[in-house]
Design a protein around this motif. Structure first.
Motif, PDB file in Angstrom:
ATOM      1  N   GLU A   1      43.758  -0.775-122.128  1.00  0.00           N
ATOM      2  CA  GLU A   1      42.820  -1.144-120.892  1.00  0.00           C
ATOM      3  C   GLU A   1      42.606   0.002-120.296  1.00  0.00           C
ATOM      4  N   SER A   2      41.515  -0.028-119.522  1.00  0.00           N
ATOM      5  CA  SER A   2      41.032   1.157-118.622  1.00  0.00           C
ATOM      6  C   SER A   2      40.192   0.349-117.446  1.00  0.00           C
ATOM      7  N   GLY A   3      39.978   1.087-116.224  1.00  0.00           N
ATOM      8  CA  GLY A   3      39.030   0.521-115.336  1.00  0.00           C
ATOM      9  C   GLY A   3      39.755   0.132-113.924  1.00  0.00           C
ATOM     10  N   GLY A   4      41.016   0.127-113.970  1.00  0.00           N
ATOM     11  CA  GLY A   4      41.542  -0.848-113.000  1.00  0.00           C
ATOM     12  C   GLY A   4      41.439   0.243-111.825  1.00  0.00           C
ATOM     13  N   GLY A   5      41.946   0.029-110.496  1.00  0.00           N
ATOM     14  CA  GLY A   5      42.056   0.819-109.395  1.00  0.00           C
ATOM     15  C   GLY A   5      42.097   0.011-107.955  1.00  0.00           C
ATOM     16  N   LEU A   6      41.724   0.854-106.880  1.00  0.00           N
ATOM     17  CA  LEU A   6      41.871   0.330-105.680  1.00  0.00           C
ATOM     18  C   LEU A   6      40.359  -0.143-105.088  1.00  0.00           C
ATOM     19  N   VAL A   7      40.395  -1.257-104.826  1.00  0.00           N
ATOM     20  CA  VAL A   7      39.034  -1.776-104.187  1.00  0.00           C
ATOM     21  C   VAL A   7      39.041  -2.536-102.952  1.00  0.00           C
ATOM     22  N   GLN A   8      38.086  -2.662-101.942  1.00  0.00           N
ATOM     23  CA  GLN A   8      38.078  -3.416-100.783  1.00  0.00           C
ATOM     24  C   GLN A   8      37.825  -4.970-101.384  1.00  0.00           C
TER      25      GLN A   8
ATOM     26  N   ASN B   1      33.652  -9.578-109.808  1.00  0.00           N
ATOM     27  CA  ASN B   1      32.937  -9.399-108.565  1.00  0.00           C
ATOM     28  C   ASN B   1      33.730 -10.337-107.314  1.00  0.00           C
ATOM     29  N   SER B   2      33.271  -9.897-106.341  1.00  0.00           N
ATOM     30  CA  SER B   2      33.523 -10.600-105.090  1.00  0.00           C
ATOM     31  C   SER B   2      35.149 -10.640-104.841  1.00  0.00           C
ATOM     32  N   LEU B   3      35.790  -9.503-105.318  1.00  0.00           N
ATOM     33  CA  LEU B   3      36.959  -9.528-105.398  1.00  0.00           C
ATOM     34  C   LEU B   3      37.801  -9.891-104.010  1.00  0.00           C
ATOM     35  N   LYS B   4      39.117 -10.586-104.053  1.00  0.00           N
ATOM     36  CA  LYS B   4      39.813 -11.144-102.951  1.00  0.00           C
ATOM     37  C   LYS B   4      41.038 -10.423-103.263  1.00  0.00           C
ATOM     38  N   PRO B   5      41.755 -10.239-102.142  1.00  0.00           N
ATOM     39  CA  PRO B   5      43.266  -9.736-102.093  1.00  0.00           C
ATOM     40  C   PRO B   5      44.076 -10.565-103.092  1.00  0.00           C
ATOM     41  N   GLU B   6      43.887 -11.831-103.408  1.00  0.00           N
ATOM     42  CA  GLU B   6      44.936 -12.578-104.325  1.00  0.00           C
ATOM     43  C   GLU B   6      44.506 -12.146-105.679  1.00  0.00           C
ATOM     44  N   ASP B   7      43.373 -11.467-105.974  1.00  0.00           N
ATOM     45  CA  ASP B   7      43.160 -11.015-107.432  1.00  0.00           C
ATOM     46  C   ASP B   7      44.224  -9.630-107.797  1.00  0.00           C
ATOM     47  N   THR B   8      44.815  -9.204-106.831  1.00  0.00           N
ATOM     48  CA  THR B   8      45.753  -7.997-107.295  1.00  0.00           C
ATOM     49  C   THR B   8      46.550  -8.469-108.045  1.00  0.00           C
ATOM     50  N   ALA B   9      46.677  -7.654-109.214  1.00  0.00           N
ATOM     51  CA  ALA B   9      47.788  -7.737-110.520  1.00  0.00           C
ATOM     52  C   ALA B   9      47.439  -6.707-111.331  1.00  0.00           C
ATOM     53  N   VAL B  10      48.336  -6.584-112.310  1.00  0.00           N
ATOM     54  CA  VAL B  10      48.420  -5.821-113.506  1.00  0.00           C
ATOM     55  C   VAL B  10      47.537  -6.788-114.386  1.00  0.00           C
ATOM     56  N   TYR B  11      46.349  -6.310-114.902  1.00  0.00           N
ATOM     57  CA  TYR B  11      45.588  -7.070-115.753  1.00  0.00           C
ATOM     58  C   TYR B  11      45.681  -6.463-117.285  1.00  0.00           C
ATOM     59  N   TYR B  12      45.866  -7.472-118.116  1.00  0.00           N
ATOM     60  CA  TYR B  12      45.834  -7.119-119.585  1.00  0.00           C
ATOM     61  C   TYR B  12      44.959  -7.969-120.572  1.00  0.00           C
TER      62      TYR B  12
ATOM     63  N   GLN C   1      48.775  -2.456-122.614  1.00  0.00           N
ATOM     64  CA  GLN C   1      49.686  -1.876-121.690  1.00  0.00           C
ATOM     65  C   GLN C   1      49.409  -2.191-120.297  1.00  0.00           C
ATOM     66  N   GLY C   2      48.347  -2.659-120.011  1.00  0.00           N
ATOM     67  CA  GLY C   2      47.856  -3.169-118.746  1.00  0.00           C
ATOM     68  C   GLY C   2      47.249  -2.224-117.845  1.00  0.00           C
ATOM     69  N   THR C   3      46.318  -2.524-116.842  1.00  0.00           N
ATOM     70  CA  THR C   3      45.908  -1.679-115.658  1.00  0.00           C
ATOM     71  C   THR C   3      45.938  -2.304-114.395  1.00  0.00           C
ATOM     72  N   GLN C   4      46.357  -1.402-113.392  1.00  0.00           N
ATOM     73  CA  GLN C   4      46.587  -2.217-112.251  1.00  0.00           C
ATOM     74  C   GLN C   4      45.240  -2.296-111.330  1.00  0.00           C
ATOM     75  N   VAL C   5      45.130  -3.592-110.822  1.00  0.00           N
ATOM     76  CA  VAL C   5      43.944  -3.592-109.875  1.00  0.00           C
ATOM     77  C   VAL C   5      44.487  -4.317-108.445  1.00  0.00           C
ATOM     78  N   THR C   6      44.149  -3.455-107.348  1.00  0.00           N
ATOM     79  CA  THR C   6      44.751  -3.568-106.029  1.00  0.00           C
ATOM     80  C   THR C   6      43.319  -3.886-105.088  1.00  0.00           C
ATOM     81  N   VAL C   7      43.419  -4.865-104.561  1.00  0.00           N
ATOM     82  CA  VAL C   7      42.134  -5.555-103.539  1.00  0.00           C
ATOM     83  C   VAL C   7      43.013  -5.577-102.294  1.00  0.00           C
ATOM     84  N   SER C   8      42.270  -4.545-101.360  1.00  0.00           N
ATOM     85  CA  SER C   8      42.637  -4.546-100.189  1.00  0.00           C
ATOM     86  C   SER C   8      41.844  -5.423 -99.141  1.00  0.00           C
TER      87      SER C   8
END
Length: 126
Positions: free
Chosen positions: A6-13, A84-95, A118-125
């Protein structure tokens, strides 16, 4: 056998978008059902979406329906998750996950898939 990366995870508002990719090894990618799961902090892994071999059939968890889109490009051995329209509750490791036979009745279970990335971290602030 298939290996997944996996790839493409990161920190987003909150309200923002991300696109996750899952690259698969092997020449038989087109014969695998593909799924996306996520594991929020301190919680169990949960189903997000599943796509059929051809991409003609997709299913989503109620929590992401209308916001996330799963797709695949069999020529590139890649499955995507547009979020799209990401929410803080979408914060997770995505597999991403794969299996040759995933029925509608079992697709939300981690046990239905033999192969995992192996998973990729997505963090929504907020």
């Amino acid at each position: 056998q298939v290996q997944l990366v996996e790839s493409g995870g990161g920190l987003v508002q909150a309200g923002g978008s991300l696109r996750l990719s899952c690259a698969a090894s092997g020449r038989t990618f087109g014969s695998y059902y593909m799924g996306w799961f996520r594991q929020p902090p301190g919680k169990e892994r949960e189903f997000v979406a599943r796509i059929s071999w051809s991409g003609g059939s997709t299913y989503y968890a109620d929590s992401v329906k209308g916001r996330f889109t799963i797709s695949r490009d069999n020529a590139k051995n890649t499955v995507y998750l547009q979020m799209n329209s990401l929410k803080p509750e979408d914060t997770a490791v995505y597999y991403c996950a794969a299996d040759r036979d995933v029925s509608i009745t079992t697709m939300t279970s981690t046990k239905a898939y033999d192969y995992w990335g192996q998973g990729t971290q997505v963090t929504v602030s907020s």
